[in-house]
Design an enzyme around this catalytic site. Structure first.
Site, PDB file in Angstrom:
ATOM      1  N   ARG A  79       0.786  -1.289   0.178  1.00  0.00           N
ATOM      2  CA  ARG A  79       0.207  -0.576  -0.024  1.00  0.00           C
ATOM      3  C   ARG A  79       1.305   0.942  -0.496  1.00  0.00           C
ATOM      4  O   ARG A  79       2.029   1.067   0.354  1.00  0.00           O
ATOM      5  CB  ARG A  79      -1.065   0.249   1.120  1.00  0.00           C
ATOM      6  CG  ARG A  79      -1.904   0.791   1.417  1.00  0.00           C
ATOM      7  CD  ARG A  79      -3.587   0.691   0.747  1.00  0.00           C
ATOM      8  NE  ARG A  79      -4.032   1.872   1.057  1.00  0.00           N
ATOM      9  CZ  ARG A  79      -4.928   2.226   0.194  1.00  0.00           C
ATOM     10  NH1 ARG A  79      -4.530   1.800  -1.157  1.00  0.00           N
ATOM     11  NH2 ARG A  79      -6.157   2.588   0.415  1.00  0.00           N
ATOM     12  N   THR A 121      -9.787   0.397  -9.133  1.00  0.00           N
ATOM     13  CA  THR A 121      -8.283  -0.474  -8.613  1.00  0.00           C
ATOM     14  C   THR A 121      -8.379  -1.358  -9.158  1.00  0.00           C
ATOM     15  O   THR A 121      -9.692  -1.537 -10.680  1.00  0.00           O
ATOM     16  CB  THR A 121      -9.572  -0.014  -7.119  1.00  0.00           C
ATOM     17  OG1 THR A 121      -9.209   0.994  -6.864  1.00  0.00           O
ATOM     18  CG2 THR A 121      -8.598  -1.746  -6.205  1.00  0.00           C
ATOM     19  N   THR A 131      -4.349  -0.677  -7.193  1.00  0.00           N
ATOM     20  CA  THR A 131      -4.745   0.768  -7.461  1.00  0.00           C
ATOM     21  C   THR A 131      -4.237   1.950  -7.659  1.00  0.00           C
ATOM     22  O   THR A 131      -2.510   2.005  -6.590  1.00  0.00           O
ATOM     23  CB  THR A 131      -5.625   0.963  -6.297  1.00  0.00           C
ATOM     24  OG1 THR A 131      -6.692   2.037  -6.495  1.00  0.00           O
ATOM     25  CG2 THR A 131      -5.036   0.886  -4.970  1.00  0.00           C
ATOM     26  N   ASN A 180      -6.111   4.387  -6.734  1.00  0.00           N
ATOM     27  CA  ASN A 180      -7.040   4.867  -6.523  1.00  0.00           C
ATOM     28  C   ASN A 180      -8.121   5.287  -6.598  1.00  0.00           C
ATOM     29  O   ASN A 180      -8.982   4.480  -7.529  1.00  0.00           O
ATOM     30  CB  ASN A 180      -6.656   6.353  -5.447  1.00  0.00           C
ATOM     31  CG  ASN A 180      -8.660   6.451  -4.557  1.00  0.00           C
ATOM     32  OD1 ASN A 180      -9.390   5.253  -4.461  1.00  0.00           O
ATOM     33  ND2 ASN A 180      -8.184   7.905  -3.818  1.00  0.00           N
ATOM     34  N   ASP A 233      -7.891   8.431   0.598  1.00  0.00           N
ATOM     35  CA  ASP A 233      -7.948   7.661   1.715  1.00  0.00           C
ATOM     36  C   ASP A 233      -7.843   7.706   2.839  1.00  0.00           C
ATOM     37  O   ASP A 233      -8.728   6.874   3.793  1.00  0.00           O
ATOM     38  CB  ASP A 233      -7.811   5.954   1.062  1.00  0.00           C
ATOM     39  CG  ASP A 233      -8.217   5.375  -0.109  1.00  0.00           C
ATOM     40  OD1 ASP A 233      -9.041   5.380  -0.384  1.00  0.00           O
ATOM     41  OD2 ASP A 233      -8.296   4.286  -0.193  1.00  0.00           O
ATOM     42  N   SER A 244      -7.253   1.598   3.590  1.00  0.00           N
ATOM     43  CA  SER A 244      -8.130   0.519   2.484  1.00  0.00           C
ATOM     44  C   SER A 244      -9.574  -0.474   2.091  1.00  0.00           C
ATOM     45  O   SER A 244      -9.690  -1.004   3.473  1.00  0.00           O
ATOM     46  CB  SER A 244      -7.211  -0.042   1.254  1.00  0.00           C
ATOM     47  OG  SER A 244      -7.673  -1.398   0.038  1.00  0.00           O
ATOM     48  N   SER A 245     -10.450  -0.210   1.131  1.00  0.00           N
ATOM     49  CA  SER A 245     -11.257  -1.468   1.254  1.00  0.00           C
ATOM     50  C   SER A 245     -11.121  -3.133   0.612  1.00  0.00           C
ATOM     51  O   SER A 245     -12.048  -3.564   0.375  1.00  0.00           O
ATOM     52  CB  SER A 245     -12.903  -0.428   0.614  1.00  0.00           C
ATOM     53  OG  SER A 245     -12.600   0.025   1.895  1.00  0.00           O
ATOM     54  N   GLY A 255     -14.094  -1.495  -6.900  1.00  0.00           N
ATOM     55  CA  GLY A 255     -14.918  -1.087  -6.580  1.00  0.00           C
ATOM     56  C   GLY A 255     -14.448  -0.001  -5.503  1.00  0.00           C
ATOM     57  O   GLY A 255     -15.775   0.713  -4.585  1.00  0.00           O
ATOM     58  N   GLY A 256     -14.042   0.601  -5.069  1.00  0.00           N
ATOM     59  CA  GLY A 256     -13.854   1.400  -3.033  1.00  0.00           C
ATOM     60  C   GLY A 256     -14.351   1.029  -2.090  1.00  0.00           C
ATOM     61  O   GLY A 256     -13.968  -0.277  -2.049  1.00  0.00           O
TER      62      GLY A 256
HETATM   63  N1  GLY Z   1      -8.417   3.412  -2.655  1.00  0.00           N
HETATM   64  C1  GLY Z   1      -9.534   2.218  -2.654  1.00  0.00           C
HETATM   65  C2  GLY Z   1      -8.790   1.660  -1.264  1.00  0.00           C
HETATM   66  O1  GLY Z   1      -7.998   1.013  -1.438  1.00  0.00           O
HETATM   67  O2  GLY Z   1      -9.685   1.084  -1.415  1.00  0.00           O
END
Ligand code: GLY
Length: 567
Positions: free
Chosen positions: A105, A378, A396, A398, A420, A449-450, A470-471
């Site tokens: 990340r 992403t 990603t 983002n 984020d 992050s998700s 998909g965030g």
């Molecule tokens: N940028 C989207 C995530 O990392 O959740």
């Protein structure tokens, strides 16, 4: 006529390369399954990347080798999210049973500060955290890919990156979706890159136009020749620094040199006899996925997409996302109560206020008691090799094309991952997610992050490899596709194709895909007190299912240009 169609399909199947579309036509007509393969499968967001990955598997490379080739290829052929200027997470399970999860990340630069996106009155400055030089975290992708290679790679590194270099130099034919994307962003690309970039063109982009990226090819060559130093030091690092100096960006040469990806302890748990392996913080994905599965494990789902099913899932999601907002962040900076959050009893307790007939208002839901929009770009890919080694990677920039800033001379896009972070307590990010202390900006901290790259085992053997972009909707997309397979006995293709819905506590709404729910179900949910909103497609899931006979079923999401290839 039917015979003629069947003949045509078989002819296409045998006479052309085994592309997902053609093979799927053959298979779906008989079994409603995705692409079936014996020895290896790659499912990614772009046909060029899947083709490159499968070529590596055919050469005898393992799933990690293929994942490295696919990662670099996506940085070329899928620039909206594939990247070397962003970050990601990898979940790896080797056939020996060894499990590793890598966090690459992005990190906040050293000079980042808690209120850096606020004005003197404490108000959020419009767009600063998304479309500016300050929006970028220190990229982690190149270090992550090389770290994966050092642990598991078997073919020479140069052979894994070269296909991406060739793709950048010779160009590839853009898809219709990409032509539309580029055309709609011409003004933004021009504004962010006044000296030009590969995505700018004097006439409109058309499907099939060649996208050539010479600067990106040179950067990839430096990575091929010098490894990490080809990106985090020397010429590329200098180009990033120059870019930052142009407009008060924060990433320094020292930040780049210090970047390190980290092996994290995987998040693991059981669901109805399946073993779930997913990503730990700084992703919320693994924890939230297990919380969701635990919350619904002992409940009756009703039939697929009945109001009972959607009500139950939405209520679980409401509670889990409330926890996410309070407790989730980079665990190197904030004590994330991981074991308590994924504890089955804790989630059962959280569901005690669940009422079968009535929606709970999100105002009534707070985080549990623990002691102590916009395009959502992403990308995810899933790979299984002939040994049944499996890799699940989500990566990603983002938002789509990240900050839209291409590093001059280096040809790659910078992420806008700083958004984020929780840039102000309670202020929603681009995905409408809110947060607080746990995810506040600090120097060197990783933003929450998700992303939910996940591997599922059945009887201790590889069963399902899955993930999605998909965030905020990543977690709920993965949750639904897993339960589509485990609880509704769908094939991988059916599970991925099925329409999806999403609730994230705030806003207090169930989002659902266009024409995705039956009108009677919508009425039923509204009667229970839910608010529903139709929206653009949710997630783009790439999945591989291991069938009882050991064959692989690859399912590429039909919501995009996604593609499965196997052999
Ligand atoms: N940028 C989207 C995530 O990392 O959740």
């Amino acid at each position: 006529m039917t015979k003629y169609i069947l003949f045509l399909l078989v002819f296409l199947y045998t006479s052309c390369n085994l592309t997902q579309k053609k093979a799927a036509e053959v298979i779906i007509s008989m079994e409603n399954r995705g692409l079936i393969a014996d020895s290896g499968m790659v499912v990614s967001a772009h046909p060029e990347a899947s083709k490159i990955g499968v070529a590596i598997l055919r050469k005898g490379g393992n799933a990690v080798d293929a994942s490295i080739a696919v990662s670099f290829a996506l940085a070329v052929c899928y620039p909206s999210a594939g990247n070397i200027g962003g970050g990601g997470f990898a979940v790896v399970r080797m056939s020996s049973g060894e499990i590793s999860t890598l966090d690459y990340r992005e990190k906040a630069p050293k000079s980042a500060s808690r209120d850096m996106f606020l004005d003197s009155k404490g108000n959020v400055i419009n767009d600063l955290s998304v479309y500016s030089y300050k929006a970028s975290g220190v990229p982690g992708s190149v270090d992550g890919i090389i770290t994966l290679y050092e642990k598991y790679g078997s073919l020479p590194f140069s052979e894994l990156i070269q296909p991406a270099i060739n793709l950048a130099l010779k160009g590839f034919k853009i898809t219709k979706n990409q032509a539309e994307d580029f055309n709609s962003l011409q003004i933004e690309f021009q504004k962010s890159n006044p000296d030009g970039c590969a995505f700018l063109k004097s006439s409109a982009w058309q499907e099939g136009d060649l996208l050539i990226q010479e600067d990106l090819a040179k950067t990839l060559e430096r990575i091929r020749d010098f490894g990490r130093a080809g990106f985090y030091e020397g010429e590329t690092a200098k180009m990033i620094e120059n870019e930052m100096l142009r407009k008060n960006g924060l990433i320094s040469i020292d930040d780049l040199k210090k970047y390190k990806s980290l092996w994290r302890k995987p998040i693991q748990g059981n669901y109805k006899g399946y073993k779930i392996i997913s990503m730990a913080p700084p992703s919320s994905g693994g924890i939230a996925l297990l919380q969701l599965l635990n919350s619904v494990e002992n409940q009756d789902f009703g039939s697929f997409h009945s109001s009972q099913h959607i009500h139950l899932f939405a209520e679980a999601e409401r509670r889990v996302y409330a926890d996410r907002a309070s407790y989730l962040g980079d665990s190197d900076f904030f004590p994330v109560p991981i074991s308590q959050l994924i504890d089955k009893k804790y989630n059962t307790e959280r569901m005690k206020t669940f009422n079968l007939d009535k929606a709970t208002s999100s105002k009534e839901i707070k985080e549990g008691e623990i002691s102590m929009h916009e395009s959502e770009e992403t990308t995810h890919f899933s790979i299984v090799d002939k040994w049944k080694n499996a890799v699940s990677i989500t990566t990603t920039l983002n938002l789509s094309y990240g900050s839209r800033i291409v590093v001059k001379g280096a040809g790659f896009l910078l992420n806008n991952e700083m958004d984020d972070f929780s840039i102000k307590p309670g202020y929603p990010n681009a995905y409408g997610l809110i947060g607080g202390e746990a995810n506040a900006i600090e120097p060197y901290k990783r933003m929450l992050s998700s992303m939910t790259p996940t591997i599922v085992l059945k009887n201790d053997s590889l069963f399902f490899v899955v993930g999605s972009p998909g965030g905020s909707t990543i977690i709920t997309s993965v949750f639904q596709v897993i339960t589509n397979v485990t609880d509704f006995q769908m094939t991988a293709l059916q599970a991925v194709e099925a329409s999806r819905f999403h609730h994230q506590w705030l806003p207090d709404e169930i989002f659902y895909e266009k024409n995705g729910l039956d009108s009677l179900v919508i009425i039923g949910l509204t009667k229970k007190g839910h608010f529903l909103k139709q929206r653009a497609p949710i997630g783009r899931v790439e999945a591989i299912l291991v069938l009882p006979n050991g064959k692989l079923e690859g399912a590429a999401d039909p919501r995009g240009d996604d593609n499965a290839q196997g052999f």
